[in-house]
Design a protein around this motif. Sequence first.
Motif, short mmCIF file in Angstrom:
data_model
loop_
_atom_site.label_atom_id
_atom_site.label_comp_id
_atom_site.label_asym_id
_atom_site.label_seq_id
_atom_site.Cartn_x
_atom_site.Cartn_y
_atom_site.Cartn_z
N THR A 190 10.38 -7.61 -55.97
CA THR A 190 9.01 -7.56 -56.46
C THR A 190 8.44 -6.15 -56.30
N ALA A 191 7.31 -5.93 -56.90
CA ALA A 191 6.71 -4.59 -56.87
C ALA A 191 5.70 -4.47 -55.74
N THR A 192 5.43 -3.25 -55.36
CA THR A 192 4.42 -3.01 -54.32
C THR A 192 3.09 -3.57 -54.78
N GLY A 193 2.34 -4.09 -53.81
CA GLY A 193 1.03 -4.65 -54.10
C GLY A 193 1.05 -6.12 -54.48
N GLN A 194 2.23 -6.65 -54.74
CA GLN A 194 2.33 -8.04 -55.16
C GLN A 194 2.31 -8.99 -53.96
N ARG A 195 2.29 -10.29 -54.28
CA ARG A 195 2.31 -11.33 -53.26
C ARG A 195 3.48 -12.26 -53.55
N VAL A 196 4.18 -12.69 -52.50
CA VAL A 196 5.29 -13.61 -52.66
C VAL A 196 5.19 -14.73 -51.63
N THR A 197 5.86 -15.82 -51.93
CA THR A 197 5.92 -16.96 -51.01
C THR A 197 7.37 -17.32 -50.76
N LEU A 198 7.73 -17.36 -49.51
CA LEU A 198 9.07 -17.76 -49.10
C LEU A 198 8.99 -19.18 -48.55
N ARG A 199 10.00 -19.96 -48.89
CA ARG A 199 9.96 -21.37 -48.51
C ARG A 199 11.10 -21.73 -47.58
N CYS A 200 10.81 -22.64 -46.65
CA CYS A 200 11.81 -23.06 -45.68
C CYS A 200 11.74 -24.57 -45.50
N SER A 201 12.88 -25.22 -45.60
CA SER A 201 12.97 -26.64 -45.27
C SER A 201 13.80 -26.76 -43.99
N PRO A 202 13.21 -27.25 -42.90
CA PRO A 202 13.94 -27.33 -41.63
C PRO A 202 15.00 -28.44 -41.68
N ARG A 203 15.82 -28.48 -40.64
CA ARG A 203 16.78 -29.58 -40.49
C ARG A 203 16.02 -30.88 -40.38
N SER A 204 16.63 -31.94 -40.85
CA SER A 204 15.99 -33.24 -40.79
C SER A 204 15.65 -33.57 -39.33
N GLY A 205 14.40 -33.89 -39.08
CA GLY A 205 13.98 -34.27 -37.74
C GLY A 205 13.45 -33.12 -36.89
N ASP A 206 13.67 -31.88 -37.33
CA ASP A 206 13.18 -30.74 -36.55
C ASP A 206 11.69 -30.55 -36.78
N LEU A 207 10.94 -30.41 -35.70
CA LEU A 207 9.49 -30.28 -35.80
C LEU A 207 9.03 -28.82 -35.72
N SER A 208 9.85 -27.99 -35.09
CA SER A 208 9.49 -26.58 -34.94
C SER A 208 10.13 -25.72 -36.01
N VAL A 209 9.33 -24.81 -36.55
CA VAL A 209 9.83 -23.84 -37.52
C VAL A 209 9.44 -22.45 -37.04
N TYR A 210 10.39 -21.54 -37.10
CA TYR A 210 10.16 -20.15 -36.68
C TYR A 210 10.45 -19.24 -37.87
N TRP A 211 9.70 -18.17 -37.97
CA TRP A 211 9.98 -17.15 -38.97
C TRP A 211 10.33 -15.84 -38.28
N TYR A 212 11.39 -15.20 -38.77
CA TYR A 212 11.83 -13.91 -38.25
C TYR A 212 12.02 -12.93 -39.39
N GLN A 213 11.78 -11.66 -39.10
CA GLN A 213 12.02 -10.60 -40.06
C GLN A 213 13.17 -9.73 -39.51
N GLN A 214 14.16 -9.45 -40.36
CA GLN A 214 15.25 -8.58 -39.94
C GLN A 214 15.30 -7.36 -40.86
N SER A 215 15.02 -6.22 -40.30
CA SER A 215 15.10 -4.98 -41.07
C SER A 215 16.00 -4.00 -40.33
#
Lengths: 113, 113
Positions: B13-38
Amino acid sequence: GENVEQHPSTLSVQEGDSAVIKCTYSDSASNYFPWYKQELGKRPQLIIDIRSNVGEKKDQRIAVTLNKTAKHFSLHITETQPEDSAVYFCAASPTGTASKLTFGTGTRLQVTL
Amino acid sequence: DSGVTQTPKHLITATGQRVTLRCSPRSGDLSVYWYQQSLDQGLQFLIQYYNGEERAKGNILERFSAQQFPDLHSELNLSSLELGDSALYFCASSVTRGNTEAFFGQGTRLTVV
């Protein structure tokens, strides 16, 4: 906040030799220390973890040691195999869980034939 | 396969834009974590949700936000994108707050041009 330092950044060993990766942490409240293995282009996978009430833990060829006084922990891989080649990350958390993990910068391990 | 599903796998995508990333956890998992790797920052904890509520916050920029829906899937919204936001974004999940093992998804590689 927590700071985790990891050494070395790269490590090359011959197949069958042992490999040791070391990490130090700064926050004495940290009580959970997992190690993750990340193969090229893939997701990090937990290979072993240790809690602060344990000094050592072993799982087949992999072992982790923890020195709370010195605030350092190490990953030991014995009888290395080519499939052990990957980037290894240490991490620390003060929550006793996978929450709020602070990761080290990674060690690229190469096992040569 | 960890059971954690992330979409899309790649995003340009281009600078200034907005994006949405989606995550479906494992069945039954209640906690979701987001990490950035650069390349320059390594793996960094951004935020954790547990059963729809924010539980822990890490180095998440104000331009970034996340939420977890009643069906437990999570979305990470990144707005006013900058070149430096280019990274691999991982979602991980675990069963409960107390569970120590977090299972990572395959990640979404975001490239900002």
